[in-house]
Design a protein around this motif. Structure first.
Motif, PDB file in Angstrom:
ATOM      1  N   ASP A 131      -2.081   6.459   2.155  1.00 34.90           N
ATOM      2  CA  ASP A 131      -2.428   6.636   3.649  1.00 34.90           C
ATOM      3  C   ASP A 131      -4.100   6.398   3.721  1.00 34.90           C
ATOM      4  OD1 ASP A 131      -3.626   9.072   2.425  1.00 34.90           O
ATOM      5  OD2 ASP A 131      -2.795  10.271   3.997  1.00 34.90           O
ATOM      6  N   LYS A 132      -4.545   5.806   2.551  1.00 36.29           N
ATOM      7  CA  LYS A 132      -6.131   5.382   2.742  1.00 36.29           C
ATOM      8  C   LYS A 132      -6.315   4.245   3.731  1.00 36.29           C
ATOM      9  CE  LYS A 132      -8.519   5.338  -1.005  1.00 36.29           C
ATOM     10  NZ  LYS A 132      -9.230   5.052  -2.545  1.00 36.29           N
ATOM     11  N   PRO A 133      -7.186   4.516   4.570  1.00 31.22           N
ATOM     12  CA  PRO A 133      -7.145   3.302   5.619  1.00 31.22           C
ATOM     13  C   PRO A 133      -7.945   2.209   4.813  1.00 31.22           C
ATOM     14  CG  PRO A 133      -9.034   5.106   5.790  1.00 31.22           C
ATOM     15  CD  PRO A 133      -8.166   5.669   4.832  1.00 31.22           C
ATOM     16  N   LYS A 150       0.920  -1.031  -0.063  1.00 32.80           N
ATOM     17  CA  LYS A 150       0.018  -0.124   0.012  1.00 32.80           C
ATOM     18  C   LYS A 150       0.924   1.198   0.121  1.00 32.80           C
ATOM     19  CE  LYS A 150      -2.584   0.967   3.636  1.00 32.80           C
ATOM     20  NZ  LYS A 150      -2.882   2.417   3.883  1.00 32.80           N
ATOM     21  N   GLU A 200     -10.583  -0.560   5.076  1.00 35.21           N
ATOM     22  CA  GLU A 200     -11.582  -0.689   5.705  1.00 35.21           C
ATOM     23  C   GLU A 200     -12.527  -1.596   4.616  1.00 35.21           C
ATOM     24  OE1 GLU A 200     -12.168   3.547   8.076  1.00 35.21           O
ATOM     25  OE2 GLU A 200     -12.933   3.304   5.971  1.00 35.21           O
ATOM     26  N   ARG A 244     -14.343  -0.223   0.790  1.00 40.65           N
ATOM     27  CA  ARG A 244     -13.348   0.858   0.471  1.00 40.65           C
ATOM     28  C   ARG A 244     -12.566   0.470  -0.720  1.00 40.65           C
ATOM     29  NH1 ARG A 244     -11.554   5.680   2.277  1.00 40.65           N
ATOM     30  NH2 ARG A 244     -12.639   5.375   4.331  1.00 40.65           N
ATOM     31  N   ASP A 267      -3.187   3.630  -4.868  1.00 41.85           N
ATOM     32  CA  ASP A 267      -3.211   3.172  -3.537  1.00 41.85           C
ATOM     33  C   ASP A 267      -2.078   2.199  -3.141  1.00 41.85           C
ATOM     34  OD1 ASP A 267      -5.073   5.087  -2.723  1.00 41.85           O
ATOM     35  OD2 ASP A 267      -6.546   3.940  -3.567  1.00 41.85           O
ATOM     36  N   GLU A 274      -3.768  -2.982   9.597  1.00 46.83           N
ATOM     37  CA  GLU A 274      -3.377  -1.607  10.173  1.00 46.83           C
ATOM     38  C   GLU A 274      -4.801  -0.655   9.908  1.00 46.83           C
ATOM     39  OE1 GLU A 274      -2.213   0.902   6.171  1.00 46.83           O
ATOM     40  OE2 GLU A 274      -0.548  -0.321   7.193  1.00 46.83           O
ATOM     41  N   ASN A 275      -4.703   0.358  11.042  1.00 47.38           N
ATOM     42  CA  ASN A 275      -6.115   1.057  10.670  1.00 47.38           C
ATOM     43  C   ASN A 275      -5.784   2.544  10.168  1.00 47.38           C
ATOM     44  OD1 ASN A 275      -7.337  -0.618  12.694  1.00 47.38           O
ATOM     45  ND2 ASN A 275      -6.197  -0.131  14.267  1.00 47.38           N
TER      46      ASN A 275
END
Length: 265
Positions: free
Chosen positions: A165-167, A162, A169, A172, A178, A264-265
């Motif tokens: 910094d797109k979370p 990745k 989830e 998504r 990305d 990761e969050n």
């Protein structure tokens, strides 16, 4: 489709069907794009001419966004000859992965080129999903084209990382900006050369990248992506697609997600 073409497709992950589509189909699409271009961009717009004086970045973006929704491109994505070719290549029940797409690649513009990647990472689909790549002009190392790594589909999902910094989830969408291929290319690539009427069909697991357009013409290409509704596990997985699922919450045979990224969050 003959036996040797099917064998090449299975072994190398792609096949080129020469003079597969009729010229009338291309003219229909050109005419419709000209109508839209003359409304959105400028009355002087012409499909076959590079016009930097009228194609501003804003106008190009507006035109590109509308290309997804042209009726002629929807008809292309449902072309019975293309769907039959998919069946001949083992797609038992072809289903569309979103609408047909078209690329507009300016001369000497590298901003929208894609480095080595697999379409599966972003678009998901069935394990045997395919991309149908259709050039509207000559494609080669001079006019811009794609390079492929023959046989790379047989390894399944290749390592990736990745880069945004797109979370992470559920539901998504992740795009090329990305996620990035995270491996080494040691095999020599094949540069695809084709003419209008030719169709390139490749497995979405195949590693490929785009090359810059070094000519003085726009490189127009269409992309149609097809999944197989009958592929074991596809229906059970909820018919994954890139707009409602992402690779971190979708499993493919033999692939283990990078744990440091997935959680990761």
């Amino acid at each position: 489709m003959n036996t040797s073409q099917r064998a090449q497709y299975e072994e190398q992950g792609f096949v080129i069907l020469r003079q597969f589509l009729k010229p009338a189909l291309f003219q229909e699409i050109k005419d419709e794009i000209n109508q839209v271009g003359r409304f959105i961009v400028d009355p002087r717009f012409d499909f076959d001419t590079y016009q930097p004086e009228i194609m501003t970045p804003k106008k190009q973006s507006q035109l590109y966004d509308r290309l997804h929704y042209l009726p002629c491109l929807s008809r292309l994505s449902g072309n019975q000859d293309l769907l039959q070719a998919c069946r001949d290549l083992g797609i038992a029940q072809p289903v569309l992965m979103g609408c047909c797409n078209m690329r507009y690649d300016r001369p000497d513009d590298a901003r929208h080129l894609f480095d080595w990647h697999q379409d599966t990472i972003y678009l998901l689909g069935s394990v045997n999903a395919v991309t149908i790549w259709i050039p509207f002009g000559p494609v080669d190392a001079h006019h811009g084209t794609i390079q492929v790594i023959p046989g790379s589909h047989r390894a399944g999902i290749h390592p990736y990382r990745k880069v945004s910094d797109k979370p992470v989830e559920p539901h998504r969408q992740f795009l090329q900006r990305d996620l990035s291929f995270d491996g080494e290319i040691s095999e020599p690539p094949v540069t695809v050369e084709a003419l209008p009427g030719d169709v390139i069909i490749f497995k979405q697991m195949l590693l490929h990248r785009s090359l810059p357009n070094l000519s003085d013409k726009v490189r127009w290409t269409a992309q149609v992506r097809i999944s197989d509704l009958c592929e074991p596990g596809y229906l059970e997985a909820g018919c994954p697609n890139g707009d409602k699922h992402n690779i971190f919450f979708q499993s493919y045979p033999g692939f283990v997600h990078p744990e440091s990224v997935k959680h990761e969050n």
